[in-house]
Motif scaffolding. Structure first.
Motif, mmCIF file in Angstrom:
data_model
loop_
_atom_site.group_PDB
_atom_site.id
_atom_site.type_symbol
_atom_site.label_atom_id
_atom_site.label_comp_id
_atom_site.label_asym_id
_atom_site.label_seq_id
_atom_site.Cartn_x
_atom_site.Cartn_y
_atom_site.Cartn_z
ATOM 1 N N GLU A 1 11.195 9.785 -4.021
ATOM 2 C CA GLU A 1 9.942 9.182 -4.441
ATOM 3 C C GLU A 1 8.785 9.928 -3.801
ATOM 4 O O GLU A 1 8.930 10.578 -2.763
ATOM 5 C CB GLU A 1 9.905 7.703 -4.042
ATOM 6 N N SER A 2 7.624 9.823 -4.438
ATOM 7 C CA SER A 2 6.446 10.475 -3.881
ATOM 8 C C SER A 2 5.218 9.759 -4.416
ATOM 9 O O SER A 2 5.318 8.885 -5.268
ATOM 10 C CB SER A 2 6.407 11.946 -4.282
ATOM 11 N N TYR A 3 4.068 10.147 -3.902
ATOM 12 C CA TYR A 3 2.809 9.584 -4.363
ATOM 13 C C TYR A 3 2.285 10.468 -5.493
ATOM 14 O O TYR A 3 1.657 11.493 -5.240
ATOM 15 C CB TYR A 3 1.817 9.517 -3.198
ATOM 16 N N TYR A 4 2.615 10.107 -6.706
ATOM 17 C CA TYR A 4 2.230 10.872 -7.902
ATOM 18 C C TYR A 4 2.634 12.343 -7.800
ATOM 19 O O TYR A 4 1.924 13.221 -8.303
ATOM 20 C CB TYR A 4 0.721 10.768 -8.168
ATOM 21 N N ARG B 1 2.431 14.274 -5.401
ATOM 22 C CA ARG B 1 1.553 15.085 -4.545
ATOM 23 C C ARG B 1 2.288 15.526 -3.274
ATOM 24 O O ARG B 1 3.183 14.847 -2.793
ATOM 25 C CB ARG B 1 0.307 14.297 -4.171
ATOM 26 N N GLN B 2 1.841 16.649 -2.738
ATOM 27 C CA GLN B 2 2.451 17.135 -1.505
ATOM 28 C C GLN B 2 2.076 16.225 -0.347
ATOM 29 O O GLN B 2 1.035 15.555 -0.388
ATOM 30 C CB GLN B 2 2.015 18.570 -1.228
ATOM 31 N N ILE B 3 2.928 16.178 0.681
ATOM 32 C CA ILE B 3 2.656 15.322 1.839
ATOM 33 C C ILE B 3 1.938 16.112 2.916
ATOM 34 O O ILE B 3 0.865 15.728 3.366
ATOM 35 C CB ILE B 3 3.977 14.715 2.368
ATOM 36 N N VAL C 1 10.341 15.230 1.971
ATOM 37 C CA VAL C 1 10.959 13.901 1.878
ATOM 38 C C VAL C 1 12.489 13.971 1.965
ATOM 39 O O VAL C 1 13.098 13.240 2.767
ATOM 40 C CB VAL C 1 10.530 13.198 0.574
ATOM 41 N N ARG D 1 14.840 12.039 4.605
ATOM 42 C CA ARG D 1 15.686 10.931 4.143
ATOM 43 C C ARG D 1 17.140 11.159 4.589
ATOM 44 O O ARG D 1 17.819 10.230 5.015
ATOM 45 C CB ARG D 1 15.631 10.826 2.613
ATOM 46 N N PRO E 1 7.674 4.674 2.726
ATOM 47 C CA PRO E 1 6.480 5.452 3.101
ATOM 48 C C PRO E 1 6.114 6.529 2.072
ATOM 49 O O PRO E 1 4.935 6.733 1.777
ATOM 50 C CB PRO E 1 6.890 6.095 4.429
ATOM 51 N N GLU E 2 7.135 7.213 1.521
ATOM 52 C CA GLU E 2 6.828 8.322 0.618
ATOM 53 C C GLU E 2 6.136 7.864 -0.663
ATOM 54 O O GLU E 2 5.455 8.651 -1.319
ATOM 55 C CB GLU E 2 8.084 9.140 0.289
ATOM 56 N N VAL E 3 6.286 6.566 -1.001
ATOM 57 C CA VAL E 3 5.597 6.027 -2.171
ATOM 58 C C VAL E 3 4.083 6.070 -1.952
ATOM 59 O O VAL E 3 3.304 6.255 -2.876
ATOM 60 C CB VAL E 3 6.081 4.583 -2.453
ATOM 61 N N GLY F 1 2.743 8.397 -0.086
ATOM 62 C CA GLY F 1 2.415 9.773 0.295
ATOM 63 C C GLY F 1 2.584 10.019 1.780
ATOM 64 O O GLY F 1 2.022 10.969 2.320
ATOM 65 N N LEU F 2 3.359 9.175 2.453
ATOM 66 C CA LEU F 2 3.610 9.362 3.884
ATOM 67 C C LEU F 2 5.023 9.902 4.098
ATOM 68 O O LEU F 2 5.945 9.527 3.373
ATOM 69 C CB LEU F 2 3.469 8.020 4.616
#
Lengths: 299, 319
Positions: free
Chosen positions: A8-11, A13-15, A286, A290, B276-278, B280-281
């Motif tokens: 999973e990620s935020y849209y 985007r890179q972290i 990620v 994980r 967290p990764e949801v 962006g962390l």
């Protein structure tokens, strides 16, 4: 083919942030520092064995490599006029700080040695400076491995065991190669041996890196950095084989030398760009984290 | 030199302060964040941070996108689809992971979520037809790590640990080398392009010196951003998680509050409602300097190998 891991990620985007270090400044500095450092070692060996021709060439390469490399390093700063701030503290936790305290004396000593060698003035001081440069040379060629590794960039950080060796090998093959290019064959024997040994170290380290890192090493094998790394390996391997088999042909020797120098440049761009690619894709941040959490939960 | 890794109960003392203030920080409780961005605005205003571009992302209401040199608070908007109501067994709650957090609802006054077909108390969710979107909002900020990689790698000493245990850049020292940028495991600090130097949240160092609350926490209308002593905030956070778990919000979890984690715990930590990764962390950040010993050892070995190659090159036949 290993299936793409799900995460999973935020849209998407890179972290972590992409390194802001500039291209070509930083990869070229990595190359020049490596070549200069190894050249200073060659120069001192040449001086000890009375190989004047090789000494002159390698002293010049060491001094100019450090000089031009420093220019690239200063140009890379967001505030170049503050480059001396690098020397206001010394911090073992910062490879860039340690590196500044390697580069600064190396530049001064290698320049002094080269000036003395070329002009013939102050020969004893020149030799002393050359010895100093040879002492700072190997650290100069290898600290850059820690420089890249001491970041959150997965492809760099996870490679912290191999990168110093990869850069040591690449620096040695570049220094040997440059000396092969600029020195007549009857004087370039040590340079050739250094180039071949360096190439062997570089190829081994690069292979070990890819095997140990697993999916984190993907950026070294895919896309543009992947193409650069493969090109560099082929050039290094080809030039090493030809150089080992060839006789005393000046032309072949020079071509092999030039190929090794070029290969070292390509390697640095490959490693640098692999890091950028690994920062841009949240997968490399990620998925290994994980896996680490899952492994911890199992124990 | 301070310690590089592991649990560290007095980070300020470890940095060399003898008689110092208690460690200050943020507890950002995202379960009550309404995404108003007052924190972003207050931060910009107080710290006189320049604009960070006026881009429309098209991905969500989040046009700020990420933390950066000119974005020291960033409100993430997660729109996460949840399972369709019809797909759930009727006797089960359709979405067992959320509950009434006591926030204003989405509908007009008197609007009953039960009659609308939505799960009761689904305040962070909205639905149309057979599906729904779960809203998660979170105000991200510099974590002011116990083991701060940016500070460790800074070659000029521009980044330093304050008497409050926070991590601050000195703009008059920074020469824009950019080492802190890839060192941060959270992707917080960055170089400001037209300026050349690195910038990030200072936890309003100037306000702290005057005994004031940082601008973002002061502006937050729901007390999602809470400012205080880190020890006390951690306790408050534990109680809040327990409270939410009691209410059935099993997904509530703390992020960055554990002093035994990879960065020795964050000075600014969070209560999250998803992985967290949801948001962006990074799920399990580790300070890069944990491996510093190994790095220098390998550099030493490689340098010795190079010196040995040099010696060996001159042995044997001469020509």
């Amino acid at each position: 083919m290993v299936p793409e891991p799900e995460f999973e990620s935020y849209y998407g985007r890179q972290i972590i942030k992409t390194p802001t270090w500039k291209t070509p400044d930083v990869p070229l500095y990595l190359f020049l520092g490596g070549m200069a450092g190894a050249s200073a070692v060659l120069a001192e060996g040449a001086a000890l064995t009375g190989n004047v021709v090789l000494e002159r060439v390698t002293r010049l390469v060491a001094a100019s490599g450090a000089g031009v490399g420093t220019v690239f390093l200063v140009h890379d700063l967001g505030r170049p006029e503050r480059f001396l701030h690098m020397l206001r503290v010394i911090k073992p936790t910062s490879p860039l700080s340690v590196g500044s305290f390697i580069l600064a004396p190396f530049s001064a000593l290698s320049s002094a040695a080269a000036a003395s060698c070329l002009t013939g003035r102050l020969p004893r001081l020149g030799r002393l400076a050359g010895l100093g440069a040879a002492a700072f040379g190997p650290p100069l060629a290898t600290y850059t491995g820690a420089l890249l590794a001491n970041t959150a960039v997965p492809a760099w950080h996870e490679a912290h065991r191999e990168l110093p060796f990869l850069f040591a090998g690449s620096g040695a093959s570049a220094a040997g190669g440059m000396a092969l290019l600029l020195t007549p064959v009857q004087h370039s024997g040590p340079a050739r041996r250094m180039a071949i040994a360096g190439a062997a170290i570089e190829l081994t380290a690069s292979e070990l890196l890819k095997r140990r890192l697993g999916m984190v090493a993907e950026p070294y094998e895919r896309g543009r950095p992947g193409r650069l790394m493969r090109l560099a390996s082929r050039m290094t391997l080809g030039a090493t084989v030809v150089s080992t088999l060839s006789g005393r042909s000046r032309a072949v020797s020079a071509i092999c030398g030039a190929t090794l120098v070029a290969s070292s440049v390509v390697t640095r761009f490959g490693v640098f760009e692999a890091g950028l690619a690994s920062a841009r894709d949240p997968k490399y941040t990620v998925v290994p984290q994980r896996e680490r959490m899952a492994a911890r939960a199992r124990t | 030199m301070g310690s590089l890794w592991g649990r560290l109960d007095d980070v300020t003392g470890d940095a060399g302060y003898v008689d110092h203030e208690p460690r200050m920080g943020f507890f950002t409780d995202t379960s009550v964040c309404i995404g108003c961005k007052a924190c972003e605005v207050a931060c910009k205003e107080w710290n006189q941070v320049p604009d960070d571009g006026f881009e429309l992302t098209g991905m969500s209401y989040d046009n700020t996108q990420a933390l950066g040199a000119s974005t020291w608070r960033h409100v993430a908007f997660v729109e996460k689809p949840f399972e369709t109501v019809a797909a759930q067994p009727p006797q089960e709650p359709p979405h067992p992971t959320t509950t009434d957090l006591g926030l204003p609802g989405m509908g007009p006054p008197g609007w009953d979520t039960h009659e609308s077909g939505l799960p009761s108390g689904e305040d962070q969710a909205t639905a149309s037809g057979d599906g729904g979107i779960r809203w998660l909002m979170s105000s991200d900020v510099c974590k002011h790590c116990t083991h701060a990689a940016c500070l460790d790698v800074c070659p000029t000493g521009s980044l330093f640990r304050t008497e409050f245990g926070t991590v601050v850049v000195q703009p008059d020292i920074c020469n824009g080398c950019g080492y802190c940028v890839p060192a941060c495991p959270y992707g917080v600090i960055d170089l400001r392009e037209d300026d050349g130097r690195a910038f990030k949240c200072t936890l309003c160092y100037d306000r702290l010196k005057d005994g004031q609350t940082p601008a973002c926490a002061q502006a937050c209308p729901t007390e999602s951003i809470q400012f205080g002593e880190v020890g006390e905030l951690r306790e408050r956070a534990r109680l809040r998680v327990a409270e939410l778990h009691d209410k059935g919000v099993d997904v509530a979890r703390l992020y960055g509050a554990d002093p035994d984690d990879g960065v020795g715990g964050d000075g600014a930590f969070f209560l999250l409602l998803d992985e967290p990764e949801v948001y962006g962390l990074p799920p399990d950040p580790v300070v890069t300097t944990r491996d510093l010993g190994s790095m220098w050892k390998h550099v030493g070995a490689a340098a010795s190998a190079l010196a040995a190659v040099g010696v060996a090159s001159f042995l044997g036949r001469r020509r």
